[in-house]
Design an enzyme around this catalytic site. Structure first.
Site, mmCIF file in Angstrom:
data_model
loop_
_atom_site.group_PDB
_atom_site.id
_atom_site.type_symbol
_atom_site.label_atom_id
_atom_site.label_comp_id
_atom_site.label_asym_id
_atom_site.label_seq_id
_atom_site.Cartn_x
_atom_site.Cartn_y
_atom_site.Cartn_z
ATOM 1 N N CYS A 122 0.872 -1.382 -0.088
ATOM 2 C CA CYS A 122 0.008 -0.202 0.176
ATOM 3 C C CYS A 122 0.798 1.254 0.123
ATOM 4 O O CYS A 122 1.838 1.464 0.912
ATOM 5 C CB CYS A 122 -0.809 0.075 1.143
ATOM 6 S SG CYS A 122 -2.052 1.511 1.229
ATOM 7 N N CYS A 129 -3.470 14.444 3.098
ATOM 8 C CA CYS A 129 -4.762 14.395 1.916
ATOM 9 C C CYS A 129 -5.388 15.561 2.443
ATOM 10 O O CYS A 129 -5.795 15.930 3.274
ATOM 11 C CB CYS A 129 -5.253 12.928 2.391
ATOM 12 S SG CYS A 129 -6.798 12.740 1.256
ATOM 13 N N CYS A 133 -11.978 13.756 4.827
ATOM 14 C CA CYS A 133 -12.982 12.675 5.405
ATOM 15 C C CYS A 133 -12.845 12.660 6.715
ATOM 16 O O CYS A 133 -11.763 12.207 7.339
ATOM 17 C CB CYS A 133 -12.638 11.315 4.547
ATOM 18 S SG CYS A 133 -12.807 11.289 2.771
ATOM 19 N N CYS A 136 -10.798 9.560 8.771
ATOM 20 C CA CYS A 136 -9.576 9.171 8.242
ATOM 21 C C CYS A 136 -8.515 9.929 8.680
ATOM 22 O O CYS A 136 -8.671 11.117 8.662
ATOM 23 C CB CYS A 136 -9.657 9.122 6.563
ATOM 24 S SG CYS A 136 -8.020 8.895 6.080
ATOM 25 N N HIS A 257 -18.399 4.589 0.636
ATOM 26 C CA HIS A 257 -18.759 4.975 2.119
ATOM 27 C C HIS A 257 -20.287 5.441 2.489
ATOM 28 O O HIS A 257 -20.478 5.144 3.679
ATOM 29 C CB HIS A 257 -17.900 5.597 2.855
ATOM 30 C CG HIS A 257 -16.399 5.490 2.579
ATOM 31 N ND1 HIS A 257 -15.924 4.277 2.875
ATOM 32 C CD2 HIS A 257 -15.293 6.448 2.041
ATOM 33 C CE1 HIS A 257 -14.771 4.088 2.543
ATOM 34 N NE2 HIS A 257 -14.332 5.394 2.159
ATOM 35 N N CYS A 374 -6.424 0.686 6.956
ATOM 36 C CA CYS A 374 -6.940 1.726 6.102
ATOM 37 C C CYS A 374 -7.483 2.808 7.001
ATOM 38 O O CYS A 374 -8.138 2.472 7.984
ATOM 39 C CB CYS A 374 -8.125 0.942 5.493
ATOM 40 S SG CYS A 374 -9.158 2.034 4.191
#
Length: 382
Positions: A122, A129, A133, A136, A257, A374
């Site tokens: 990964c 980012c 979200c 996350c 999601h 994740c």
């Protein structure tokens, strides 16, 4: 130029640009760069073979190149881009998270996972980012900068070297032609997922170039099959449509999601710009042009998006399409008020999708103990 409506990234004023690296360049550009260094253009092919086929970035090992030329070529084509801050492992040493420090001090993470029949990595495409979200850890940290093509590629080159040398997940025995060692494990990287830090399609040009470096045949690239590469997106529709026109055979994974716009506007804020049906229409276009089925990523969050009616709505949206759903029990992140769904609700969600004929899998949550699962990558030195 970005496609109309595509999100773009503007580097902070004064930010340093990563130095030019072999992996940033096409084969033709490498020959030009070598010629500009005063060397014969065919040396580009030799240096490429050392880097992409032998994973050798130490010029002392380049015995087919005159000693006088090695340092010059290394300095001009293989500058130091990143270094390992630390490795941390779990799952009986079959999962390893790496914290990298980039040339300018920026931190990013990647995760290497070894299974009995495959090795998956990964990788990150951005530092941080910008998608915001709320469930996350990476999204909550915000965006620092895009990674260069070479910074993306080097994560894989380093992992392939460690696998070959037995530094990770095995004794380092010689591999057979199919990449297995004598103990039956894998010694070669078989799958790459752009699911680390960042939104890959928000760094479009560099990610597309990285895919070509990964999949070009040796010595131009690493010779990895495009079918072993998955690129994730939260749903940047213009970039998805552009990606569909590239001719890639990678798998596209859509981080959905929620099947309804009202909730997805909260869980995936970019949904206020491109709605669920627009995102799915772009995904079906990619499936049609690439011949690959779409992965729908869905983090199951207790009492938030795991209701039976949402499972039914998702099934209705997806049925009849070339698609597979990956349900992801929510991984814990610092300060989050949310948690994973109850086992009985997860089971009911799966049953509702299967009732519509939609293939579904509950993802194995590797790396939780090391904040490597994740949604957990935060790239901190703590």
């Amino acid at each position: 130029m970005p496609a109309p409506g595509e999100l773009t990234f503007v580097a902070p004023r004064g930010a340093k640009k990563p130095p030019r690296h072999l992996a940033d360049l096409t084969p033709a550009e490498r020959r030009e760069a070598v010629a500009a260094l005063g060397e014969k253009p065919f040396r580009a092919n030799q240096v490429s073979r050392h880097y992409f086929a032998r994973y050798a970035d130490d010029p002392a090992s380049w015995t087919d190149i005159p000693a006088a030329a090695r340092e010059k070529l290394a300095a001009g084509l293989l500058p130091d881009l990143m270094s390992v801050v630390r490795h941390v492992s779990c799952d009986n040493d079959s999962t390893r998270k790496t914290l990298w420090r980039l040339f300018d001090g920026t931190l990013v993470e990647s995760v290497l996972m070894r299974y009995p029949d495959r090795v998956t990595m990964c990788i990150s495409s951005q530092a941080g980012c910008g998608m915001n979200c709320p469930f996350c850890a990476t999204g909550q940290a915000g965006l620092d900068r895009n990674l260069s093509t070479a910074e993306i590629v080097h994560q894989i080159v380093a992992a392939m070297r460690d696998l070959r040398d037995g530094v990770f997940g095995g004794p380092g025995t010689a591999a057979s032609s199919d990449g297995t060692d004598v103990s039956g494990g894998r010694t070669r990287l078989s799958n790459i997922v752009f699911m680390g830090m960042g939104e890959p399609l928000a760094n479009y040009n560099r990610v597309a170039a990285a895919i070509r470096r990964l999949t070009d045949t040796e010595p131009d690239g690493l010779g990895i099959s495009q079918r072993g590469i998955t690129v994730s997106t939260v749903g940047l529709v213009p970039a998805m449509r552009r990606f569909a026109d590239e001719g890639f055979k990678c798998r596209l994974a859509v981080s959905l999601h929620a099947p309804d716009d009202e909730l997805r506007n909260t869980l995936v804020p970019v949904n206020t710009r491109w709605k669920v049906r627009e995102v799915l229409d772009a995904a079906w276009e990619y499936a049609e042009k690439s011949g690959r089925r779409i992965s729908i990523e869905y983090a199951l969050i207790k009492d938030i998006n795991d209701q039976a009616w949402r499972a039914d709505l998702l099934g209705r949206l997806l049925k009849g399409h070339r698609v597979h759903v990956n349900l992801i029990p929510l991984n814990p992140t610092p300060g989050s008020k949310w948690t994973a769904s109850r086992p009985e609700d997860e089971k009911a969600f799966v049953a509702a999708l299967e009732a519509h004929g939609v293939p579904v899998t509950v993802r194995d949550t590797r790396g939780q103990e090391i904040d490597g699962a994740c949604g957990q990558l935060a790239a901190t030195e703590r």
